[in-house]
Design a protein around this motif. Sequence first.
Motif, short mmCIF file in Angstrom:
data_model
loop_
_atom_site.label_atom_id
_atom_site.label_comp_id
_atom_site.label_asym_id
_atom_site.label_seq_id
_atom_site.Cartn_x
_atom_site.Cartn_y
_atom_site.Cartn_z
N MET A 36 0.86 -1.18 0.00
CA MET A 36 0.00 0.00 0.00
C MET A 36 0.90 1.23 0.00
N ASN A 37 0.62 2.14 -0.93
CA ASN A 37 1.50 3.27 -1.12
C ASN A 37 0.89 4.55 -0.57
N GLU A 38 1.46 5.05 0.54
CA GLU A 38 1.12 6.39 0.96
C GLU A 38 2.14 6.85 1.95
N PHE A 39 2.24 8.20 2.01
CA PHE A 39 3.48 8.62 2.55
C PHE A 39 3.52 10.04 2.68
N CYS A 40 3.69 10.72 3.11
CA CYS A 40 3.81 12.07 2.87
C CYS A 40 4.86 12.54 3.70
N ALA A 41 5.17 13.13 4.03
CA ALA A 41 5.69 14.10 4.74
C ALA A 41 6.92 14.17 5.46
N ALA A 42 6.90 14.56 6.67
CA ALA A 42 8.13 14.69 7.41
C ALA A 42 8.58 13.29 7.70
N ALA A 43 9.65 12.88 7.05
CA ALA A 43 10.05 11.48 7.11
C ALA A 43 10.42 11.06 8.51
N SER A 44 10.70 11.97 9.39
CA SER A 44 11.02 11.62 10.77
C SER A 44 9.83 11.05 11.49
N GLY A 45 8.62 11.36 11.03
CA GLY A 45 7.42 10.87 11.70
C GLY A 45 7.02 11.68 12.90
N GLY A 46 7.83 12.65 13.28
CA GLY A 46 7.55 13.45 14.46
C GLY A 46 6.18 14.06 14.50
N PRO A 47 5.71 14.70 13.40
CA PRO A 47 4.43 15.37 13.43
C PRO A 47 3.25 14.45 13.64
N HIS A 48 3.44 13.14 13.47
CA HIS A 48 2.29 12.23 13.47
C HIS A 48 1.97 11.68 14.85
N MET A 68 -0.16 13.84 4.70
CA MET A 68 -1.19 12.99 5.29
C MET A 68 -0.76 12.46 6.65
N ASN A 69 -1.74 12.24 7.51
CA ASN A 69 -1.50 11.56 8.79
C ASN A 69 -1.40 10.06 8.51
N LEU A 70 -0.17 9.54 8.52
CA LEU A 70 0.06 8.16 8.13
C LEU A 70 -0.67 7.15 9.01
N LYS A 71 -0.89 7.52 10.27
CA LYS A 71 -1.58 6.59 11.17
C LYS A 71 -3.01 6.30 10.72
N GLN A 72 -3.56 7.17 9.88
CA GLN A 72 -4.96 7.00 9.50
C GLN A 72 -5.15 6.14 8.26
N ILE A 73 -4.08 5.66 7.66
CA ILE A 73 -4.22 4.87 6.43
C ILE A 73 -5.15 3.67 6.62
N PRO A 74 -4.96 2.84 7.67
CA PRO A 74 -5.88 1.70 7.82
C PRO A 74 -7.34 2.12 7.93
N GLU A 75 -7.61 3.18 8.69
CA GLU A 75 -8.98 3.64 8.82
C GLU A 75 -9.50 4.18 7.49
N GLY A 76 -8.65 4.88 6.76
CA GLY A 76 -9.06 5.42 5.47
C GLY A 76 -9.38 4.34 4.46
N VAL A 77 -8.55 3.30 4.43
CA VAL A 77 -8.79 2.17 3.52
C VAL A 77 -10.09 1.46 3.90
N PRO A 108 -7.61 -0.18 -0.84
CA PRO A 108 -6.54 0.81 -1.04
C PRO A 108 -6.74 1.62 -2.32
N GLU A 109 -7.18 0.96 -3.38
CA GLU A 109 -7.38 1.66 -4.65
C GLU A 109 -8.44 2.75 -4.52
N ALA A 110 -9.55 2.44 -3.85
CA ALA A 110 -10.62 3.42 -3.68
C ALA A 110 -10.16 4.57 -2.79
N PHE A 111 -9.33 4.26 -1.82
CA PHE A 111 -8.80 5.28 -0.91
C PHE A 111 -8.00 6.32 -1.68
N PHE A 112 -7.10 5.88 -2.55
CA PHE A 112 -6.28 6.82 -3.29
C PHE A 112 -7.04 7.45 -4.46
N THR A 113 -7.97 6.72 -5.03
CA THR A 113 -8.78 7.28 -6.11
C THR A 113 -9.59 8.47 -5.61
N GLN A 114 -10.06 8.41 -4.37
CA GLN A 114 -10.79 9.55 -3.81
C GLN A 114 -9.93 10.80 -3.81
#
Length: 279
Positions: free
Chosen positions: A1-13, A83-92, A98-104
């Motif tokens: 599953m591909n998603e990712f954004c941001a501050a690679a340190s993960g601190g903001p999440h 994106m808030n990476l912690k929310q990926i499972p809830e978003g999917v 996963p496809e519908a999540f990113f298509t949105q």
Amino acid sequence: MNEFCAAASGGPHRNLDMHMADPYLYSVNNHVATFSINAAPWNLMTIDYIDRLEEQLPDVLADDNVRAIVFTGEGLDHFSAGMNLKQIPEGVKRAGSPEAFFTQRHRVLDMIENGGTPAIATLFGYCLGGGLELPLACHFRLAADNGAQIGLPEMDLGSVPAWGGSARLPRVVGRDHALDMILRGRKIDGAEAYRIGLVNELVAVDAIKERAQVIGEEIAAQPRQAVKSMLDVIVGFEQRTLAQSLSDEAVAVTANLATADAREGMMAFMEKRRPVFNQ
């Protein structure tokens, strides 16, 4: 599953409340609508933020009182660390796959780009992952002249842009600059973003939201139908031949010849005064 954004340190999440009552603040002033991500300081794009945008944007784009849109974030620290990476499972789970999540997300950004209303983005602090991909769907981008960190650093997380970044960035800055930013995970500042054509203007961070409002009001004062016609002709021109674009322009000319705004523009010119459009 591909998603990712941001501050690679993960601190903001780590400490974000995932259930904000208001994922963004919305207002309209002098025909300029503003969506401001309401999750300072990092202004992460939650699944509620995208859900609400998808729900509200059609009404905003159809509202004759709204003639320009500004996308910004609360505070002056960061436009959005993505994106808030912690929310990926809830978003999917919400989307069903996963496809519908990113298509949105593609649907929402396509509405911004092709909805017929000029959109302006303010880039300050972190503008990473989705925090750059949404501005790439806008028609004007302003960057802070100091402190901006702009990029698509998904490679640092072992993945690739998922909200259209690898499709839109080359169309804005060219293939070589896009490859340099994406493959190296580079974060560039406002000055470099201006140099490579990623943003239209550099603005002091404490004035960037005011400047976006001013540009929005300038556009709002232009003839609404003519503005929409030019968006129809110019947005997506890369996929059309010159002959097709010329044909599109001819259609726009004909559609605007007999409008009240065209008559007002001609009368104002003859009378040596400023035109008053959209009456």
